[in-house]
Enzyme design. Structure first.
Site, PDB file in Angstrom:
ATOM      1  N   LYS A 143      -0.717  91.157  12.435  1.00 39.31           N
ATOM      2  CA  LYS A 143      -0.002  91.509  11.134  1.00 39.31           C
ATOM      3  C   LYS A 143      -0.398  92.965  10.680  1.00 39.31           C
ATOM      4  O   LYS A 143      -1.284  93.569  11.373  1.00 39.31           O
ATOM      5  CB  LYS A 143      -0.469  90.532   9.793  1.00 39.31           C
ATOM      6  CG  LYS A 143       0.165  89.241   9.897  1.00 39.31           C
ATOM      7  CD  LYS A 143       1.415  88.920   9.586  1.00 39.31           C
ATOM      8  CE  LYS A 143       1.926  87.499   9.953  1.00 39.31           C
ATOM      9  NZ  LYS A 143       1.902  87.053  11.157  1.00 39.31           N
ATOM     10  N   SER A 200       7.210  87.377  13.850  1.00 43.51           N
ATOM     11  CA  SER A 200       7.148  87.725  12.750  1.00 43.51           C
ATOM     12  C   SER A 200       6.798  89.180  12.550  1.00 43.51           C
ATOM     13  O   SER A 200       6.761  89.818  11.536  1.00 43.51           O
ATOM     14  CB  SER A 200       5.937  86.916  12.028  1.00 43.51           C
ATOM     15  OG  SER A 200       4.667  87.441  12.482  1.00 43.51           O
TER      16      SER A 200
END
Lengths: 148, 416
Positions: free
Chosen positions: A105, A68
Site C-alpha cells: 500500500k 488494489s
C-alpha cells in the site's frame, strides 16, 4: 561414526559482492594480424543489478497478488523490489504486515494520522491505529512489469 | 579487542522474517529428517523444550501448546547468514565467519565508542535482514564468546572493559561452556576440582601442558586476557567431507540404499570439485535404528583406498556401491547411510597410476559442465541413473518453508 558426524560443520563461504551477470571480456588475442581497435575502449556491459539495487543484503523480491494498487502502476503478477533498509516516508509505497499477512500500500500521513492507501477506488483506506497489528516490512523501490 | 556476533535463535529468526505471524508464538526448527529440535524461540524455551530433544515423542505436547514446527531450510538460512555477514562487513573489515550464525570481528585499531558501534551494528543488521543479534566484546576470542553469553542476558550487548569484569564473568562461567573445552576435557577437569573458567585459570602451567598440551595453556592465557587465537580469515580447504543422512522411512531393500548412497557420493564429489580437491579414501557405512532396541541391530562400514585420487562422481559411485554390497546384510531395517571422502589433496597434484586407463581430462570437462548445469537449473537436474528418484528414502521435510531468497518461484507473495 558418531564423533565424525558431530564434527561436520557448515561451511559458509564469504559472500560475493559481485553481480551474477557475466561481463564480456573484450580482449582480442590474435597472435597474427591487427589488434582490435575496440580494445582500448572496452567497458563493462550494463548491469541491471547495479542500477536497481543499492543495498544487496537488504533487498528482497516479492510477487503481487491482487488489484488494489493498479492506479499506482502495481498490478497482479508484477515483481516488486523491496529494500528493507530504507526508512519509509510520507508517500512511500510499502510492504507491510497486517495481521500477519504481507500487503502493499502507499503510506500517507493526514492530520497526524497514518493511513495505508490503496490505489483503486474499489478499496478502502486503512487507518493505522495502535490496536491493530501493523508493521512496515520494507519500502518498494521498483516495480517490474512483464509486457510479453 | 574481539567481538563475537551471534544471531539469536537464528533458524527460528529466519522463519520469522518471512512469516511474521510467528512473532510472539513458540516456534521450533527440527534437524534434517525432522528428528530433533535444533532451534527454539524464547517462547519455546519457556515451555521447557530442550535443544537436541527428539521431536517425535513430543508431538502431542507441541500441538497442545500451539508450538509452530518447521523443517530446517538450510538454503534460506545460508542466504540470510550471508546477508548478515555482508552487513557486518560494512562496519568491520576483518571478519571470521565462525559458523552459520556466529562471526568474530577484529576490533583492533578501533578507537571510537564501542557501545555506540554495537548499537549501530545491531540496528543495521536488524533493519537490513530482520535478524536480531547479540554482541559480546572482550580482549580475546575466548572472552568475547563468554561476553556474548552475558550479552544474551543483558539486552544484547556486553563489553568487557576491565579485569574486574573479566574476573566476575569467568567465576560465573561453568568450565564446560568455555570455548575449546569439550565434554572429554570437562570430565577430566572435574578430577582437579575445576568447575568454573576461573578455577581453570588457577591450574598450574606444567599440569596443563601434560594433560591438555598447548591447547590448555592457550585457553588459560585467553581467559586471563592475553590474546593467543587470531582470526581465521581464509577458510582452509576441508580435510574430509562427509554426507550422512537418516532415511525418511526405514528400508531393508538394497536398491533404495544404493540410490541413497549414490546420491550422497555425488554430493561429496560436488563438494570436492568445488574446492578443487581429490580424495584418496572412501568410506561407506550403514546402520539400523539405534533408538529402537526391539529391532535387530546392525551397523558396518567399509573404507577403501582409491587406485587414483579422484573427484569423479561416476568413479566414486562405482566404488561406493562395491563397498555397500560388501557390508549390506539382508533382513535388517536400515535407518541411515553415510559416505565419507578422506585423504584429500589438491587436484593438481594427482599421483598418476600407470595402469590408469581413464581419460581424466575429459572426465573433468564433463563434470564441470554437469556442475554448471546443476547450479543453473537446480540440484540433481543432471544426475546418474543409479541415484533413482529418492521417493523411498529421501528426507522427510514436511514443514519446510519456502526458499524466499534463492528461487524465483518461491519468493514472497504480497497482497495488493
Amino acid at each position: 561414526m558418531k564423533t565424525l558426524e558431530k564434527n561436520i560443520k557448515l561451511n559458509i563461504l564469504k559472500p560475493s559482492f559481485t553481480s551474477n551477470i557475466e561481463l564480456p571480456l573484450v580482449e582480442a588475442t590474435i597472435s597474427a594480424g591487427f589488434p582490435s581497435p575496440a580494445d582500448d575502449y572496452s567497458e563493462t556491459r550494463l548491469d541491471l543489478n547495479k542500477e536497481l539495487i543499492t543495498n544487496a543484503s537488504a533487498t528482497f523480491y516479492a510477487r503481487v497478488r491482487g488489484d488494489s494498487m493498479t492506479m499506482a502502476g502495481i498490478s497482479n503478477g508484477d515483481l516488486l523490489i523491496i529494500d528493507k533498509s530504507k526508512t519509509p516516508v510520507n508517500g512511500s509505497v510499502v510492504v507491510c504486515l497486517i495481521d500477519g499477512e504481507f500487503t502493499v500500500k502507499r503510506l500517507q500521513k493526514k492530520a497526524n494520522q497514518f493511513y495505508l492507501m490503496p490505489e483503486n477506488e474499489h478499496y478502502q483506506p486503512i487507518k493505522i491505529k495502535p490496536e491493530n497489528d501493523v508493521t512496515i516490512w520494507g519500502v518498494v523501490t521498483y516495480t517490474i512489469k512483464k509486457h510479453i | 579487542m574481539f567481538a563475537l556476533v551471534d544471531c539469536n535463535n537464528f533458524y527460528v529468526s529466519c522463519e520469522r522474517v518471512f512469516n511474521p505471524g510467528l512473532e510472539g508464538k513458540p516456534v521450533v526448527v527440527l534437524s534434517n529428517n525432522d528428528g530433533c529440535i535444533i532451534s527454539r524461540s524464547e517462547e519455546a524455551k519457556k515451555l521447557g523444550l530442550q535443544m537436541a530433544e527428539p521431536a517425535f515423542n513430543k508431538i502431542k505436547f507441541l500441538n497442545d501448546n500451539g508450538v509452530q514446527i518447521f523443517s530446517s531450510n538450510y538454503t534460506l538460512y545460508g542466504d540470510m547468514s550471508a546477508r548478515v555477514t555482508e552487513t557486518l562487513s560494512q562496519f568491520i573489515s576483518e571478519i571470521e565467519i565462525y559458523s552459520i550464525d556466529e562471526a568474530f570481528l577484529n576490533l583492533t585499531g578501533f578507537t571510537g565508542d564501542l557501545e555506540k558501534l554495537c548499537n549501530e551494528i545491531t540496528s543495521t543488521v536488524k533493519r537490513n535482514t530482520g535478524i536480531p543479534i547479540s554482541i559480546g566484546i572482550g580482549p580475546t576470542k575466548t572472552l568475547a564468546k563468554i561476553a556474548n553469553k552475558a550479552a544474551k542476558q543483558s539486552g544484547g550487548i556486553f563489553i568487557i572493559r576491565n579485569n574486574r569484569q573479566t574476573d566476575a564473568l569467568i567465576r560465573n562461567t561453568p568450565i564446560e561452556k568455555v570455548w575449546g573445552i569439550g565434554r572429554q576435557y570437562a570430565k577430566l577437569l572435574v578430577q582437579y576440582n575445576v568447575k568454573t573458567a576461573y578455577d581453570f585459570t588457577l591450574l598450574d602451567d606444567g599440569l596443563l601442558r601434560t594433560k591438555m598440551k598447548v591447547i590448555g595453556l592457550r585457553i588459560k592465557r585467553e581467559l586471563l586476557g592475553e590474546s593467543c587465537i587470531q582470526l581465521e580469515l581464509i577458510i582452509p580447504p576441508k580435510k574430509a567431507i562427509a554426507t550422512t543422512r537418516a532415511f525418511g522411512k526405514k528400508t531393508s531393500e538394497l536398491k533404495y540404499i544404493e540410490e541413497a548412497v549414490s546420491t550422497y557420493v555425488v554430493r561429496c564429489a560436488e563438494k570436492l570439485r568445488k574446492q578443487n580437491s581429490v580424495a584418496n579414501l572412501l568410506t561407506v557405512f550403514i546402520h539400523t535404528d539405534p533408538f529402537n532396541p526391539n529391532e535387530p541391530q546392525f551397523n558396518k562400514s567399509k573404507t577403501i583406498t582409491l587406485p587414483v585420487a579422484t573427484n569423479d562422481s561416476i568413479e566414486l559411485v562405482k566404488y561406493s556401491l562395491v563397498c555397500l554390497k560388501e557390508i549390506f546384510s539382508q533382513g535388517f531395517r536400515y535407518k541411515k547411510a553415510g559416505v565419507i571422502v578422506d585423504g584429500l589433496q589438491d587436484e593438481s597434484h594427482i599421483q598418476q597410476n600407470i595402469f590408469d586407463k581413464t581419460n581424466r581430462k575429459k572426465q573433468r570437462e564433463l563434470f564441470k559442465s554437469i556442475d554448471n548445469l546443476n547450479r543453473e537449473f537446480g540440484r540433481d537436474k543432471v544426475k546418474l541413473a543409479v541415484q533413482g528418484d529418492g521417493k523411498k528414502w529421501k528426507l522427510r521435510q514436511e514443514k519446510l518453508s519456502k526458499r524466499y531468497t534463492t528461487n524465483w518461484s518461491e519468493i514472497i507473495i504480497v497482497k495488493a
